[in-house]
Motif scaffolding. Sequence first.
Motif, PDB file in Angstrom:
ATOM      1  N   GLY A 136       6.404  12.080  -9.743  1.00  0.00           N
ATOM      2  CA  GLY A 136       6.752  10.759 -10.187  1.00  0.00           C
ATOM      3  C   GLY A 136       8.126  10.746 -10.503  1.00  0.00           C
ATOM      4  O   GLY A 136       9.021  10.833  -9.734  1.00  0.00           O
ATOM      5  N   CYS A 137       8.499  10.084 -11.735  1.00  0.00           N
ATOM      6  CA  CYS A 137       9.942   9.862 -12.193  1.00  0.00           C
ATOM      7  C   CYS A 137       9.961  10.004 -13.812  1.00  0.00           C
ATOM      8  O   CYS A 137       9.374   9.405 -14.642  1.00  0.00           O
ATOM      9  N   PHE A 138      10.376  11.115 -14.161  1.00  0.00           N
ATOM     10  CA  PHE A 138      10.388  11.419 -15.448  1.00  0.00           C
ATOM     11  C   PHE A 138      11.754  11.172 -16.260  1.00  0.00           C
ATOM     12  O   PHE A 138      12.846  11.399 -15.676  1.00  0.00           O
ATOM     13  N   PRO A 139      11.653  10.863 -17.578  1.00  0.00           N
ATOM     14  CA  PRO A 139      13.074  10.842 -18.283  1.00  0.00           C
ATOM     15  C   PRO A 139      13.753  12.250 -18.743  1.00  0.00           C
ATOM     16  O   PRO A 139      12.792  12.987 -18.971  1.00  0.00           O
ATOM     17  N   MET A 140      14.771  11.968 -18.639  1.00  0.00           N
ATOM     18  CA  MET A 140      15.608  13.179 -18.834  1.00  0.00           C
ATOM     19  C   MET A 140      16.447  12.836 -20.177  1.00  0.00           C
ATOM     20  O   MET A 140      17.310  12.199 -20.342  1.00  0.00           O
ATOM     21  N   VAL A 141      15.921  13.610 -21.400  1.00  0.00           N
ATOM     22  CA  VAL A 141      16.522  13.274 -22.572  1.00  0.00           C
ATOM     23  C   VAL A 141      16.142  14.240 -23.538  1.00  0.00           C
ATOM     24  O   VAL A 141      14.933  14.726 -23.563  1.00  0.00           O
ATOM     25  N   PRO A 142      16.784  14.747 -24.283  1.00  0.00           N
ATOM     26  CA  PRO A 142      18.129  14.549 -24.842  1.00  0.00           C
ATOM     27  C   PRO A 142      19.178  15.051 -23.940  1.00  0.00           C
ATOM     28  O   PRO A 142      20.558  15.268 -24.343  1.00  0.00           O
ATOM     29  N   TRP A 143      19.087  15.799 -22.825  1.00  0.00           N
ATOM     30  CA  TRP A 143      20.020  16.007 -21.945  1.00  0.00           C
ATOM     31  C   TRP A 143      19.320  15.909 -20.304  1.00  0.00           C
ATOM     32  O   TRP A 143      18.340  15.796 -20.193  1.00  0.00           O
ATOM     33  N   CYS A 144      20.511  15.880 -19.490  1.00  0.00           N
ATOM     34  CA  CYS A 144      20.194  15.747 -18.010  1.00  0.00           C
ATOM     35  C   CYS A 144      20.622  17.199 -17.333  1.00  0.00           C
ATOM     36  O   CYS A 144      21.751  17.779 -17.541  1.00  0.00           O
ATOM     37  N   GLY A 145      19.770  17.643 -16.421  1.00  0.00           N
ATOM     38  CA  GLY A 145      20.310  18.832 -15.711  1.00  0.00           C
ATOM     39  C   GLY A 145      20.473  20.031 -16.439  1.00  0.00           C
ATOM     40  O   GLY A 145      19.777  20.115 -17.432  1.00  0.00           O
ATOM     41  N   ARG A 146      21.156  20.746 -16.088  1.00  0.00           N
ATOM     42  CA  ARG A 146      20.997  22.203 -16.560  1.00  0.00           C
ATOM     43  C   ARG A 146      22.235  22.289 -17.979  1.00  0.00           C
ATOM     44  O   ARG A 146      23.426  21.612 -17.781  1.00  0.00           O
ATOM     45  N   ILE A 147      21.805  23.044 -18.948  1.00  0.00           N
ATOM     46  CA  ILE A 147      22.935  23.380 -19.766  1.00  0.00           C
ATOM     47  C   ILE A 147      23.177  24.938 -19.738  1.00  0.00           C
ATOM     48  O   ILE A 147      22.182  25.754 -19.319  1.00  0.00           O
ATOM     49  N   SER A 195       0.836  -1.366   0.056  1.00  0.00           N
ATOM     50  CA  SER A 195      -0.047   0.044   0.017  1.00  0.00           C
ATOM     51  C   SER A 195       0.862   1.230  -0.017  1.00  0.00           C
ATOM     52  O   SER A 195       0.099   2.193  -0.052  1.00  0.00           O
ATOM     53  N   LEU A 196       2.089   1.175  -0.241  1.00  0.00           N
ATOM     54  CA  LEU A 196       3.054   2.441   0.121  1.00  0.00           C
ATOM     55  C   LEU A 196       3.350   3.017  -1.410  1.00  0.00           C
ATOM     56  O   LEU A 196       4.027   2.316  -2.407  1.00  0.00           O
ATOM     57  N   GLU A 197       2.937   4.096  -1.625  1.00  0.00           N
ATOM     58  CA  GLU A 197       3.124   4.887  -2.910  1.00  0.00           C
ATOM     59  C   GLU A 197       4.743   5.572  -2.544  1.00  0.00           C
ATOM     60  O   GLU A 197       4.731   6.377  -1.683  1.00  0.00           O
ATOM     61  N   LEU A 198       5.405   4.987  -3.237  1.00  0.00           N
ATOM     62  CA  LEU A 198       7.101   5.559  -3.295  1.00  0.00           C
ATOM     63  C   LEU A 198       7.244   6.972  -4.031  1.00  0.00           C
ATOM     64  O   LEU A 198       8.080   7.699  -3.652  1.00  0.00           O
ATOM     65  N   LEU A 199       6.524   7.324  -4.831  1.00  0.00           N
ATOM     66  CA  LEU A 199       6.695   8.383  -5.792  1.00  0.00           C
ATOM     67  C   LEU A 199       5.920   9.678  -5.326  1.00  0.00           C
ATOM     68  O   LEU A 199       4.659   9.364  -5.061  1.00  0.00           O
ATOM     69  N   ARG A 200       6.588  10.659  -5.122  1.00  0.00           N
ATOM     70  CA  ARG A 200       5.776  11.909  -4.874  1.00  0.00           C
ATOM     71  C   ARG A 200       4.693  12.187  -6.352  1.00  0.00           C
ATOM     72  O   ARG A 200       4.978  11.895  -7.483  1.00  0.00           O
ATOM     73  N   GLN A 201       3.418  12.668  -5.565  1.00  0.00           N
ATOM     74  CA  GLN A 201       2.495  12.580  -6.820  1.00  0.00           C
ATOM     75  C   GLN A 201       2.138  13.920  -7.345  1.00  0.00           C
ATOM     76  O   GLN A 201       2.429  14.866  -6.569  1.00  0.00           O
TER      77      GLN A 201
END
Length: 262
Positions: free
Chosen positions: A43-54, A32-38
């Motif tokens: 949630g968890c999003f993909p970082m593409v085609p770059w990660c973090g800051r440019i 019953s444990l939701e691990l990700l912030r709603q």
Amino acid sequence: MSNEDITLTAGDAAARVSPANGGRISGLKVDSLELLRQGDRFGCFPMVPWCGRIENGRFRDGATVRQMPLNSPPHAIHGTARDGAWKVARVTENEAVITYDLVDPWPHPGRVTQIVTLTEDSLTLTMGVEATGDSFPAQIGWHPWFHRNLGGEDVTLDFKPAWQEERGDDHLPTGRRIDPRPGPWDDCFGMPDGVDVTLTWPGQLELKVTSRDEWVVVYDEQAEAVCVEPQTGPPNGLNTMPRLVTPVDPLEATTTWSWQRL
């Protein structure tokens, strides 16, 4: 297939995938444990085609300097695919394959494929980006927002990086590697043997984030959540450590989250 949310199940685990909202994992329940912030941004999003800051949203692309929108002024942050709608390629009870075609403002055609695989005690995310035209520099990674608290004590983090990227006042790595410092963090760490970070919610759950890639950003400056972000290069890496994606040489990465109840 439609772009409605997909729910994967395996034993007492359930993962919710939201193709229409940036291809993110919008929920992960263990019992019953939701691990990700709603919320739409979490949630968890993909970082593409770059990660973090440019830095200032600009990167060198061969002889050309490209300008990305400054979505975190004065920088551009976390890629473009999290803002788009992904397509569903295939779904089974415990696996989903979704794709995203790179479009403006990214200057090169390319395709991103993300595979989400759930077992009773793990979630594995695999992502690849391939050039469907000219070659281009790229990075990929994931940005999960784990709940700091699951109703008991706050989560603790355990990891042993080889170094920390010194962070400048502009929030970008200076290029110097320093001994790891205590948090709170919005920092990138090097783990040459692969990312290996353990999150423990005392008395409830232990979760390990692993990846063959050697970079991880840890962000725990918010009260609600802790982020552990495996990625293929450091922030501003399109400028400092470009990895060229060509039609015959895609960029691929995998992260596995494995857990056990305590």
